[in-house]
Design a protein around this motif. Sequence first.
Motif, short mmCIF file in Angstrom:
data_model
loop_
_atom_site.label_atom_id
_atom_site.label_comp_id
_atom_site.label_asym_id
_atom_site.label_seq_id
_atom_site.Cartn_x
_atom_site.Cartn_y
_atom_site.Cartn_z
N LEU A 151 12.05 -2.03 9.17
CA LEU A 151 10.67 -2.47 9.33
C LEU A 151 10.33 -3.53 8.30
O LEU A 151 10.60 -3.37 7.11
CB LEU A 151 9.73 -1.26 9.15
N ALA B 255 7.09 -5.96 6.85
CA ALA B 255 5.66 -6.28 6.86
C ALA B 255 5.52 -7.71 6.33
O ALA B 255 5.73 -8.68 7.07
CB ALA B 255 4.88 -5.26 6.05
N GLY B 256 5.23 -7.87 5.03
CA GLY B 256 5.21 -9.22 4.45
C GLY B 256 6.62 -9.80 4.32
O GLY B 256 6.82 -11.00 4.29
N GLY B 257 7.60 -8.93 4.19
CA GLY B 257 9.00 -9.35 4.11
C GLY B 257 9.49 -9.68 2.71
O GLY B 257 10.66 -9.99 2.51
N ILE B 258 8.61 -9.59 1.72
CA ILE B 258 8.99 -10.05 0.38
C ILE B 258 10.11 -9.19 -0.20
O ILE B 258 11.10 -9.71 -0.72
CB ILE B 258 7.75 -10.06 -0.54
N ASP B 259 9.99 -7.90 -0.10
CA ASP B 259 11.05 -7.05 -0.63
C ASP B 259 12.16 -6.88 0.40
O ASP B 259 13.35 -6.90 0.06
CB ASP B 259 10.49 -5.69 -1.04
N LEU B 260 11.78 -6.75 1.65
CA LEU B 260 12.80 -6.51 2.67
C LEU B 260 13.82 -7.65 2.72
O LEU B 260 15.03 -7.43 2.82
CB LEU B 260 12.16 -6.33 4.05
N THR C 149 1.95 -6.91 1.56
CA THR C 149 0.96 -6.04 2.21
C THR C 149 0.83 -4.73 1.45
O THR C 149 1.70 -4.35 0.66
CB THR C 149 1.40 -5.72 3.65
N ASP D 268 2.05 -1.59 -8.30
CA ASP D 268 0.80 -1.55 -9.06
C ASP D 268 -0.32 -0.86 -8.27
O ASP D 268 -1.22 -0.26 -8.86
CB ASP D 268 0.33 -2.97 -9.39
N ILE E 197 3.28 3.54 7.82
CA ILE E 197 1.92 3.63 7.27
C ILE E 197 1.02 2.73 8.11
O ILE E 197 1.35 1.55 8.35
CB ILE E 197 1.88 3.16 5.80
N LYS F 129 -2.41 -3.28 -17.14
CA LYS F 129 -0.95 -3.42 -16.98
C LYS F 129 -0.40 -4.23 -18.15
O LYS F 129 -0.94 -5.29 -18.47
CB LYS F 129 -0.69 -4.13 -15.66
N ASP G 221 5.04 -10.31 -13.36
CA ASP G 221 6.11 -9.39 -13.76
C ASP G 221 5.71 -7.97 -13.37
O ASP G 221 4.53 -7.67 -13.22
CB ASP G 221 6.31 -9.46 -15.28
C1 FAD Z 1 9.32 -11.72 -7.95
C2 FAD Z 1 8.55 -10.51 -7.51
C3 FAD Z 1 7.62 -9.95 -8.38
C4 FAD Z 1 6.89 -8.81 -7.98
N1 FAD Z 1 5.99 -8.25 -8.85
C5 FAD Z 1 5.28 -7.17 -8.47
C6 FAD Z 1 4.32 -6.58 -9.31
O1 FAD Z 1 4.09 -7.03 -10.43
N2 FAD Z 1 3.64 -5.50 -8.86
C7 FAD Z 1 3.84 -4.96 -7.63
O2 FAD Z 1 3.18 -3.99 -7.27
N3 FAD Z 1 4.76 -5.50 -6.80
C8 FAD Z 1 5.46 -6.59 -7.19
N4 FAD Z 1 6.37 -7.15 -6.35
C9 FAD Z 1 6.61 -6.52 -5.10
C10 FAD Z 1 5.83 -7.12 -4.03
O3 FAD Z 1 4.46 -6.94 -4.26
C11 FAD Z 1 6.32 -6.31 -2.86
O4 FAD Z 1 7.59 -6.75 -2.55
C12 FAD Z 1 5.45 -6.45 -1.71
O5 FAD Z 1 4.23 -5.80 -1.99
C13 FAD Z 1 6.09 -5.81 -0.54
O6 FAD Z 1 5.21 -6.01 0.47
P1 FAD Z 1 5.72 -6.58 1.82
O7 FAD Z 1 4.59 -6.44 2.77
O8 FAD Z 1 6.30 -7.93 1.64
O9 FAD Z 1 6.84 -5.52 2.17
P2 FAD Z 1 8.21 -5.73 2.93
O10 FAD Z 1 9.13 -6.52 2.08
O11 FAD Z 1 7.98 -6.21 4.30
O12 FAD Z 1 8.67 -4.21 2.99
C14 FAD Z 1 9.03 -3.52 1.81
C15 FAD Z 1 9.50 -2.12 2.22
O13 FAD Z 1 8.40 -1.37 2.71
C16 FAD Z 1 8.64 -0.94 4.05
N5 FAD Z 1 7.34 -1.06 4.73
C17 FAD Z 1 6.56 -2.16 4.78
N6 FAD Z 1 5.40 -1.87 5.40
C18 FAD Z 1 5.47 -0.56 5.76
C19 FAD Z 1 4.59 0.31 6.46
N7 FAD Z 1 3.41 -0.10 6.89
N8 FAD Z 1 4.99 1.59 6.65
C20 FAD Z 1 6.19 2.02 6.20
N9 FAD Z 1 7.07 1.23 5.54
C21 FAD Z 1 6.71 -0.04 5.32
C22 FAD Z 1 9.70 -1.87 4.58
O14 FAD Z 1 10.45 -1.27 5.61
C23 FAD Z 1 10.53 -2.13 3.33
O15 FAD Z 1 11.42 -1.07 3.12
C24 FAD Z 1 7.09 -8.27 -6.70
C25 FAD Z 1 8.03 -8.84 -5.84
C26 FAD Z 1 8.75 -9.95 -6.24
C27 FAD Z 1 9.75 -10.53 -5.30
#
Ligand code: FAD
Length: 317
Positions: free
Chosen positions: A25, A27-32, A105, A159, A203, A221, A229
């Motif tokens: 799955l 969402a925003g894709g940043i971590d995935l 997200t 956070d 979720i 923080k 960070d």
């Molecule tokens: C350089 C960097 C710095 C960062 N610093 C911080 C920070 O200081 N504080 C902080 O809190 N975060 C930080 N992050 C993390 C960033 O905020 C998260 O990667 C982001 O919030 C993930 O959101 P996303 O929607 O892109 O998730 P995705 O990358 O799309 O998904 C992340 C994971 O969550 C799962 N997922 C997504 N949505 C759902 C859903 N609705 N239900 C169930 N599972 C789901 C996905 O399957 C995946 O496993 C950082 C990331 C990077 C790359």
Amino acid sequence: MNNFGWYEPKTIEQASAAMKSDGALMAGGIDLLCMLKERLIEPKRVVNLKSVSGMRTIENGKTIRIGALVTPETIEGDANLRKRATVLAEAASVVASPQIRNVGTLGGNLCQRPRCWYFRDKDVFCLKKGGDRCYSVDGSNEYHAILGGGPCFIVHPSDLAPALISLDATVKTNTRTIKIDEFFVLPEKNVHAENVLEPGEIITEVELPAEWLDAKSSYVKVRERPSFDWALTSCAVAFKMNGSKVSAARIAFGGVAPIPWRSKEAEEELVGKEISESTARTAGRAAMADALPLADNPYKVELAVNTLVMAALQAVQ
Ligand SMILES: Cc1cc2nc3c(=O)[nH]c(=O)nc-3n(C[C@H](O)[C@H](O)[C@H](O)COP(=O)(O)OP(=O)(O)OC[C@H]3O[C@@H](n4cnc5c(N)ncnc54)[C@H](O)[C@@H]3O)c2cc1C
């Protein structure tokens, strides 16, 4: 990364079914996308949650309901949240960088995987990835857990999570409702996951109950690099007040444990008292009384105490 298919479900049910047949799955894709690029996951398909309509609004009523696809940037800028759930708006404002806050997200923030450098290294087969040891125990562990660790010592990177704990939020999925206190899971219970979501569970929203809205609340923080960070330590506090004294408190730390760490010890210390540097420090010490730092991170104990002091004073100023 491996070759993968791309799927745009129209409904949550379609997304859930696709996840159960080796779909990841997104969402925003940043971590995935980091996980894909680092070859930590190799799914057959990426399932784009953003093709499902809804989950993008904040609904204000007796409670506040925030859709899973709402970005930290929207949370940070929402005037009603800033007023009624200050701790959450403050936490959103220090997530990563402006660009990431604009794309990430709420659901993804809660479900992002840990940043432990052993976990993130594709060539290190650590406990969390099915190996037989946690390399942080005898390795470099300055950013690792001081509470709740073992057998794995990651810290939870979100956070928004400590802030939501301080507000006693509820996580809603396509199949059930989970109290935030029960959403995250320690490695001693399940070393392979950080939360209780089942395969195919998504979720859909997070609800802030009326009971903790309008509490005096704040998020502080501490990080090495202020521009963006993850937390060395962070602290979310929410206080209900009776005059100048605390009548009820919810306190959670980030950066210190494999899950956002609620401290009932600190809460109990503050109930019935006025918030001052002295009472907050006593509460911080109570919170850290059971801390078991690793070789490189004893600094986190005093830092966490001070983080609570700053958050508590900021909440009531
Ligand atoms: C350089 C960097 C710095 C960062 N610093 C911080 C920070 O200081 N504080 C902080 O809190 N975060 C930080 N992050 C993390 C960033 O905020 C998260 O990667 C982001 O919030 C993930 O959101 P996303 O929607 O892109 O998730 P995705 O990358 O799309 O998904 C992340 C994971 O969550 C799962 N997922 C997504 N949505 C759902 C859903 N609705 N239900 C169930 N599972 C789901 C996905 O399957 C995946 O496993 C950082 C990331 C990077 C790359």
